[in-house]
Design an enzyme around this catalytic site. Structure first.
Site, PDB file in Angstrom:
ATOM      1  N   ASP A  69      73.614  57.985  -9.562  1.00  0.00           N
ATOM      2  CA  ASP A  69      73.244  56.391  -9.542  1.00  0.00           C
ATOM      3  C   ASP A  69      72.317  56.150 -10.661  1.00  0.00           C
ATOM      4  O   ASP A  69      71.315  55.543 -10.707  1.00  0.00           O
ATOM      5  CB  ASP A  69      72.081  56.435  -8.215  1.00  0.00           C
ATOM      6  CG  ASP A  69      72.219  54.837  -7.821  1.00  0.00           C
ATOM      7  OD1 ASP A  69      72.857  53.910  -8.125  1.00  0.00           O
ATOM      8  OD2 ASP A  69      71.163  54.674  -6.879  1.00  0.00           O
TER       9      ASP A  69
ATOM     10  N   GLY B  30      63.809  50.903  -2.848  1.00  0.00           N
ATOM     11  CA  GLY B  30      65.104  50.908  -3.187  1.00  0.00           C
ATOM     12  C   GLY B  30      65.970  51.607  -2.089  1.00  0.00           C
ATOM     13  O   GLY B  30      65.502  51.545  -0.966  1.00  0.00           O
TER      14      GLY B  30
END
Ligand code: NAG
Ligand code: NAG
Ligand code: NAG
Ligand code: NAG
Ligand code: NAG
Ligand code: NAG
Ligand code: NAG
Length: 677
Positions: free
Chosen positions: A467, A351
């Site tokens: 996030d 990620g």
């Protein structure tokens, strides 16, 4: 023919132990009693010392010790609980001097096999049964970690727990030297402590008293008015439970005395077995001595040198600030072994923050996920690691638990609970592994809302996630949603250059005010959560480059359908029409409300949770959300539609960029456009 009901009653009567006439226990040490106490988990007797060890100082263990036979705690005629009294001596020896974990509890329970978890649950509960009166658990907790989830007062307290870990009464560890003078002391000092618990069933009062001495202080630490009759069943098991979590302590019981309907025999600390002196790490010294003793055999020296160099290559010297940190620090070797050398085969994903590997911890064989983050900035890293200390204390059943960390040169490794079922995005987009039912989706949404509410309001400081997105929602073995990566975005915001502030987030989840202000807030988390809600209902990403023009931006598309009164058209066709229509409409509306342009127009997470729980009715009127009605968006999309890294792209900007773009547009997309990588 026997009536099945009668048969059942007979069986029930037969199953009640008749032989249990025991009403008094006395253990001045545990040298020869192995047969009368049932041990579970890692609890064991240190036979040579005559002490009962419930846990050692390894992470995430639990230990139980119960008197083998049940004891009658209630008068069967009138259902009234009996009085009882007990005293015991215990010691808590933490892994790190000031950081104990998690604590232990004197326990009275309907069964010896508690279906329970370690860490904050103290080996008493499993998370889903907390507060359920059918657990019939009575505990006096000696807790050395402050859990905000249970409203703990501090990390050194005693509490009375009835069917729950939210103590009905609690007090900081202390004893009264006389009626008014209170002397505080440390439960995790490693020294023997005596505790007395007295329940008077005529007065309905329970007293808890502790002291580092043998003599019982006259004034109890806690005196609580309660009738235990509804808590107890007629027969109960009595004993102890302890657990360790991220932080760990060894929990010992040195002696125990118990009596129903009367005064238990006194214990004298001086005559009880002594706890072993905590082992100090003398390995370095020993190696030094033995090398000298072997009298400089050349081969030994050369092997040592070889090993030393190899160790130097892998080891990272501790810096003083790192020593003060709470969460468990794993050695690099341990994590390397766990992940088979960070082998590509163990890679779970990659990620914005780094790579994630699957691993098995060498000693406990626990499955973990190890996230490896590279960062060149020493300053940023330092601040971040300081933050880990506080993140490590966040506890919520819908957060992915951080177990520990490790630093090696510029690499930071974070060790998390392994989540069996991967991340939510894999079940929603493209070709999902399998289709999540609406019930599962709704459960996941509620879980994540509750986790965000906890981050925003449940902890001592506000934690902004920064996030929130489908790929950061992980699913455990029971398909509960758990939010991961909390706090991580901070690392990237610190940046490598102190003049730079990066905005972290993911396209489509970024609140419109973010690039302008550069400041993430709880409101920007709510915006991202709104995007997540819509994704879960519709089964598609917030921005779908391959969609038809009118459907490109999820919020716009949903809004248009909603406006036309055709809201059910947006529901994921993979659900095959099987869903609760009222819930779906509520979640769509909530998604739109959370996507409001201005942060103030969005609800806070507390309200979101109440909407989802049906405690508050969602407003009839929904105002238009913030979508793509910003100039420049189409340009942006056409330049991106061909890019394959589109979906997971993280966006960043620096202050100068902000300044120049702020006057042009309030859209984050401008910044992206100017800064594509
Ligand atoms: C242990 O159990 C035996 C009988 O099963 C009993 O005679 C003995 O007194 C018990 N010991 C303790 C310490 O309770
Ligand atoms: C603690 O107990 C566990 C489980 O029995 C064991 O694997 C581990 O080696 C023990 N740790 C120490 C430091 O004794
Ligand atoms: C139980 O309660 C009944 C009725 O109050 C009483 O007569 C009896 O003595 C009690 N039994 C015990 C063991 O306390
Ligand atoms: C927790 O314990 C209760 C009762 O002991 C049980 O019914 C439930 O299934 C358990 N839940 C989990 C997740 O293990
Ligand atoms: C309490 O636990 C029982 C048995 O485990 C279960 O049937 C019941 O639904 C639970 N109640 C609540 C409120 O969770
Ligand atoms: C104990 O606290 C729980 C909430 O944590 C509450 O439901 C219960 O009624 C309390 N019991 C008593 C006796 O105060
Ligand atoms: C509990 O403590 C109070 C004093 O605070 C005392 O009056 C009472 O007798 C005590 N009860 C028991 C059962 O020890």
């Amino acid at each position: 023919m026997a009536d099945p009901l009668i048969l059942f009653c007979v069986l029930l009567l037969l199953s009640i132990p008749v032989s249990s006439q025991v009403s008094e226990l006395f253990y001045p040490g545990f040298k020869h009693v192995g047969t009368n106490l049932t041990l579970e988990g890692i609890a064991e007797f240190e036979n040579d010392l005559g002490i009962l060890k419930l846990t050692n100082d390894t992470s995430r263990l639990l230990g139980h010790a119960f008197y083998t036979s049940p004891i009658r705690f209630k008068n069967s005629t009138n259902g009234k609980a009996f009085s009882f009294s007990t005293s015991f001596a215990f010691a808590i020896v933490p892994e790190y001097p000031k950081l104990g974990g998690h604590g232990f509890a004197f326990t009275i329970a309907p069964s010896k096999d508690l279906n329970s978890l370690p860490s904050q649950y103290l080996g008493l509960f499993n998370g889903s049964d907390i507060g359920n009166s059918s657990t019939h658990i009575f505990a006096i907790e000696f807790d050395t970690v402050q859990d905000f989830e249970f409203g703990d007062i501090n990390d050194n307290h005693v509490g009375i727990d009835l069917n729950s870990l939210k103590s009905n009464a609690s007090a900081e560890a202390a004893y009264y030297t006389d009626a008014t003078t209170k002397q505080n002391f440390n439960l995790k000092s490693g020294k023997a402590i005596q505790a007395w618990i007295d329940y008077d069933s005529a007065q309905n009062v329970i007293n808890v008293t502790i002291s580092p001495r043998s003599s019982k202080p006259k004034t109890p630490l806690i005196s609580f008015h309660v009738d235990l009759s509804p808590i107890f069943e007629e027969f109960m098991y009595v004993g102890f439970s302890a657990s360790t979590g991220l932080l760990a302590s060894s929990h010992y019981v040195l002696g125990w005395s118990f009596k129903i309907d009367g005064q238990s025999q006194p214990l004298h600390l001086a005559s009880l077995p002594k706890i072993p002196i905590p082992r100090k790490d003398h390995t370095a010294l020993k190696i030094g001595v033995s090398v000298a003793a072997i009298a400089l055999t050349l081969s030994v020296i050369s092997i040592s040198i070889y090993l030393f160099i190899r160790k130097l290559k892998n080891a990272e010297p501790m810096e003083s600030w790192e020593l003060e940190l709470g969460p468990h620090r794993y050695s690099y070797q341990e994590l390397k072994k766990a992940t088979k050398g960070f082998r590509g085969k163990e890679l779970l994903g990659e990620g914005g923050f780094g790579q994630v590997f699957k691993g098995t911890l060498p000693i406990s064989k626990t499955l973990v996920a190890v996230k490896r983050i590279s960062n060149d900035s020493k300053q940023g890293l330092r601040e971040f690691v300081a933050e880990i200390a506080s993140i490590g204390r966040l506890r919520h059943r819908n957060l992915v638990q951080l177990l520990g960390w490790c630093r090696r040169r510029g690499d930071l490794m974070l060790v998390y609970d392994y989540m069996q079922n991967g991340s939510l995005d894999a079940y929603l987009f493209d070709e999902p592994k399998w289709v999540l039912s609406w019930e599962q989706r709704f459960g996941i949404i509620k879980g994540i809302a509750s986790a965000l509410h906890y981050l925003h309001e449940g902890f001592e400081q506000v934690v902004v996630h920064r996030d929130v997105k489908a790929s950061n929602v992980l699913l455990d073995s029971e398909m509960n949603g758990r939010l991961g990566d909390f706090g991580l975005a901070r690392l990237h915001e610190h940046g490598s250059n102190s003049n730079t502030t990066r905005v972290v987030g993911t396209l489509g989840y970024l609140a419109p005010e973010l690039p302008r202000t550069g400041k993430a807030s709880t409101g920007s988390d709510v915006y991202a959560f709104g995007a997540l809600l819509l994704e879960v209902v519709c089964g598609r990403r917030p921005i779908e480059p391959n969609a038809k023009p009118g459907e490109l931006v999820l919020v716009d598309w949903v809004w248009n359908r909603y406006k036309e009164g055709k809201v059910l058209e947006v529901v994921d066709p993979r659900l095959d029409g099987v869903y609760n229509e009222r819930e779906v409409v509520m979640v769509v509306k909530l998604g739109l409300i959370c996507s409001a342009h201005g942060p103030r127009a969005r609800p806070n997470m507390r309200l979101v949770v109440r909407y989802l729980d049906g405690e508050v009715e969602i407003p009839e009127e929904v105002r238009p959300p913030s979508g793509s009605h910003v100039a420049g968006f189409d340009d942006f999309v056409s330049s991106f539609a061909s890019s394959s890294s589109f979906d997971r792209m993280s966006c960043y900007s620096n202050k100068e960029m902000d300044a120049s773009f702020a006057s042009l547009s309030t859209s984050p997309l401008y910044l992206l456009h100017g800064q594509t990588r």
